[in-house]
Design a protein around this motif. Sequence first.
Motif, PDB file in Angstrom:
ATOM      1  N   ASP A   2       0.825  -1.202   0.000  1.00 23.92           N
ATOM      2  CA  ASP A   2       0.000   0.000   0.000  1.00 23.92           C
ATOM      3  C   ASP A   2       0.863   1.258   0.000  1.00 23.92           C
ATOM      4  N   GLN A   3       0.415   2.262  -0.733  1.00 19.68           N
ATOM      5  CA  GLN A   3       1.162   3.520  -0.783  1.00 19.68           C
ATOM      6  C   GLN A   3       0.202   4.693  -0.686  1.00 19.68           C
ATOM      7  N   SER A  24      -3.341  10.784  -2.643  1.00 16.90           N
ATOM      8  CA  SER A  24      -3.454   9.723  -3.647  1.00 16.90           C
ATOM      9  C   SER A  24      -3.034   8.405  -3.029  1.00 16.90           C
ATOM     10  N   TYR A  25      -3.722   7.341  -3.367  1.00 17.02           N
ATOM     11  CA  TYR A  25      -3.414   6.067  -2.716  1.00 17.02           C
ATOM     12  C   TYR A  25      -3.492   4.899  -3.692  1.00 17.02           C
ATOM     13  N   THR A  26      -2.695   3.888  -3.405  1.00 15.80           N
ATOM     14  CA  THR A  26      -2.854   2.576  -4.020  1.00 15.80           C
ATOM     15  C   THR A  26      -2.921   1.576  -2.879  1.00 15.80           C
ATOM     16  N   VAL A  27      -3.951   0.767  -2.900  1.00 16.22           N
ATOM     17  CA  VAL A  27      -4.184  -0.139  -1.778  1.00 16.22           C
ATOM     18  C   VAL A  27      -4.857  -1.398  -2.289  1.00 16.22           C
ATOM     19  N   SER A  28      -4.547  -2.511  -1.656  1.00 15.57           N
ATOM     20  CA  SER A  28      -5.154  -3.785  -2.046  1.00 15.57           C
ATOM     21  C   SER A  28      -6.513  -3.913  -1.377  1.00 15.57           C
ATOM     22  N   GLY A  29      -7.483  -3.210  -1.928  1.00 11.52           N
ATOM     23  CA  GLY A  29      -8.828  -3.262  -1.361  1.00 11.52           C
ATOM     24  C   GLY A  29      -8.984  -2.263  -0.230  1.00 11.52           C
ATOM     25  N   LEU A  30      -9.608  -1.131  -0.530  1.00 13.84           N
ATOM     26  CA  LEU A  30      -9.712  -0.083   0.473  1.00 13.84           C
ATOM     27  C   LEU A  30     -10.818  -0.420   1.459  1.00 13.84           C
ATOM     28  N   ARG A  31     -10.454  -0.453   2.728  1.00 11.86           N
ATOM     29  CA  ARG A  31     -11.468  -0.627   3.768  1.00 11.86           C
ATOM     30  C   ARG A  31     -11.848   0.724   4.359  1.00 11.86           C
ATOM     31  N   LEU A  50     -13.557   7.861   5.602  1.00 11.92           N
ATOM     32  CA  LEU A  50     -14.349   7.670   4.380  1.00 11.92           C
ATOM     33  C   LEU A  50     -14.216   6.221   3.959  1.00 11.92           C
ATOM     34  N   TYR A  51     -15.302   5.615   3.523  1.00 10.92           N
ATOM     35  CA  TYR A  51     -15.284   4.175   3.252  1.00 10.92           C
ATOM     36  C   TYR A  51     -15.465   3.820   1.784  1.00 10.92           C
ATOM     37  N   SER A  52     -16.167   4.666   1.005  1.00  8.47           N
ATOM     38  CA  SER A  52     -16.428   4.281  -0.379  1.00  8.47           C
ATOM     39  C   SER A  52     -16.411   5.507  -1.276  1.00  8.47           C
ATOM     40  N   ALA A  53     -16.093   5.276  -2.557  1.00  9.87           N
ATOM     41  CA  ALA A  53     -16.019   6.352  -3.543  1.00  9.87           C
ATOM     42  C   ALA A  53     -17.344   7.100  -3.594  1.00  9.87           C
ATOM     43  N   GLY A  54     -17.238   8.418  -3.619  1.00 12.40           N
ATOM     44  CA  GLY A  54     -18.430   9.253  -3.651  1.00 12.40           C
ATOM     45  C   GLY A  54     -18.833   9.780  -2.286  1.00 12.40           C
ATOM     46  N   GLU A  55     -18.264   9.203  -1.256  1.00 15.15           N
ATOM     47  CA  GLU A  55     -18.626   9.615   0.099  1.00 15.15           C
ATOM     48  C   GLU A  55     -17.987  10.964   0.424  1.00 15.15           C
ATOM     49  N   GLU A  56     -18.690  11.779   1.203  1.00 13.75           N
ATOM     50  CA  GLU A  56     -18.194  13.071   1.644  1.00 13.75           C
ATOM     51  C   GLU A  56     -18.483  13.215   3.138  1.00 13.75           C
ATOM     52  N   LYS A  57     -17.563  13.894   3.842  1.00 10.18           N
ATOM     53  CA  LYS A  57     -17.779  14.197   5.249  1.00 10.18           C
ATOM     54  C   LYS A  57     -17.379  15.651   5.472  1.00 10.18           C
ATOM     55  N   GLU A  58     -18.101  16.336   6.349  1.00  9.33           N
ATOM     56  CA  GLU A  58     -17.812  17.742   6.627  1.00  9.33           C
ATOM     57  C   GLU A  58     -17.691  17.999   8.111  1.00  9.33           C
ATOM     58  N   LYS A  59     -16.813  18.955   8.420  1.00 12.54           N
ATOM     59  CA  LYS A  59     -16.669  19.407   9.800  1.00 12.54           C
ATOM     60  C   LYS A  59     -16.178  20.842   9.759  1.00 12.54           C
ATOM     61  N   GLU A  60     -17.013  21.748  10.143  1.00 19.57           N
ATOM     62  CA  GLU A  60     -16.703  23.189  10.135  1.00 19.57           C
ATOM     63  C   GLU A  60     -16.233  23.595   8.735  1.00 19.57           C
ATOM     64  N   ARG A  61     -15.004  24.060   8.601  1.00 19.74           N
ATOM     65  CA  ARG A  61     -14.516  24.556   7.307  1.00 19.74           C
ATOM     66  C   ARG A  61     -13.890  23.446   6.452  1.00 19.74           C
ATOM     67  N   LEU A  62     -13.921  22.233   6.935  1.00 24.92           N
ATOM     68  CA  LEU A  62     -13.281  21.112   6.246  1.00 24.92           C
ATOM     69  C   LEU A  62     -14.308  20.189   5.614  1.00 24.92           C
ATOM     70  N   LYS A  63     -14.002  19.754   4.392  1.00 21.19           N
ATOM     71  CA  LYS A  63     -14.814  18.741   3.739  1.00 21.19           C
ATOM     72  C   LYS A  63     -13.889  17.736   3.068  1.00 21.19           C
ATOM     73  N   ALA A  64     -14.104  16.464   3.366  1.00 19.39           N
ATOM     74  CA  ALA A  64     -13.295  15.399   2.781  1.00 19.39           C
ATOM     75  C   ALA A  64     -14.131  14.641   1.763  1.00 19.39           C
ATOM     76  N   THR A  65     -13.510  14.348   0.618  1.00 22.65           N
ATOM     77  CA  THR A  65     -14.174  13.578  -0.437  1.00 22.65           C
ATOM     78  C   THR A  65     -13.292  12.418  -0.843  1.00 22.65           C
ATOM     79  N   THR A  67     -12.517   9.380  -4.010  1.00 20.41           N
ATOM     80  CA  THR A  67     -12.719   8.677  -5.268  1.00 20.41           C
ATOM     81  C   THR A  67     -11.987   7.346  -5.160  1.00 20.41           C
ATOM     82  N   LYS A  68     -11.931   6.604  -6.272  1.00 18.17           N
ATOM     83  CA  LYS A  68     -11.287   5.293  -6.232  1.00 18.17           C
ATOM     84  C   LYS A  68      -9.769   5.378  -6.159  1.00 18.17           C
ATOM     85  N   LYS A  69      -9.229   6.577  -6.422  1.00 19.86           N
ATOM     86  CA  LYS A  69      -7.776   6.696  -6.433  1.00 19.86           C
ATOM     87  C   LYS A  69      -7.250   7.771  -5.498  1.00 19.86           C
ATOM     88  N   GLU A  70      -8.117   8.672  -5.032  1.00 14.28           N
ATOM     89  CA  GLU A  70      -7.613   9.770  -4.221  1.00 14.28           C
ATOM     90  C   GLU A  70      -8.703  10.342  -3.327  1.00 14.28           C
TER      91      GLU A  70
END
Lengths: 110, 112
Positions: A2-3, A24-31, A50-65, A67-70
């Motif tokens: 994994d990288q 950016s990540y490469t992983v053998s099956g993202l959990r 975050l668990y799956s592509a398309g998922e988003e989470k927000e906290k105050e001024r931060l939002k994490a998204t 995809t399948k690669k990043e």
Amino acid sequence: EDQVTQSPEALRLQEGESSSLNCSYTVSGLRGLFWYRQDPGKGPEFLFTLYSAGEEKEKERLKATLTKKESFLHITAPKPEDSATYLCAVENNAGNMLTFGGGTRLMVKP
Amino acid sequence: DVKVTQSSRYLVKRTGEKVFLECVQDMDHENMFWYRQDPGLGLRLIYFSYDVKMKEKGDIPEGYSVSREKKERFSLILESASTNQTSMYLCASSRGREKKAFFGQGTRLTVV
């Protein structure tokens, strides 16, 4: 193996200047993909999972998204107190260990 | 409030000394971890433990050992400290299969 690669290594923003951090990540099956914030001289503090592509989470001024690669950590109208190092980590399907990226050091000037 | 406490914030040891880093968590977590953090290399896992008396090697176990005699306590041992073990050491814990880890404040170890 994994990288996880985070970019940029360092980012200087003016207060109120929105931007994004990349993981950016490469992983053998993202959990799960994790974001942490680390202040100087302290341990990392959990922000999001975050668990799956398309998922988003927000906290105050931060939002994490995710995809399948990043993942992106979007910072909207940052304030000086958002200055910290932001770490990204992944967990694969096989193991119990997290693989961390090198982090992005964010500096927000007033 | 959840807490992971490391016994020292700063340590200075001499080459060849045996060094103990202690970590205690009050969350009844099954999993505990020891990482080291170095500029440009990020966090690297040294050892982890799923249960009392259980231990598993991480990515960089050479020169280190661990002990987990009680659920809440996980110790990192440097058998014979060397200058290349100068680093920030971070302990973390998590519950069951969760990987949402809670970190201690870190121990900055300098070996001279």
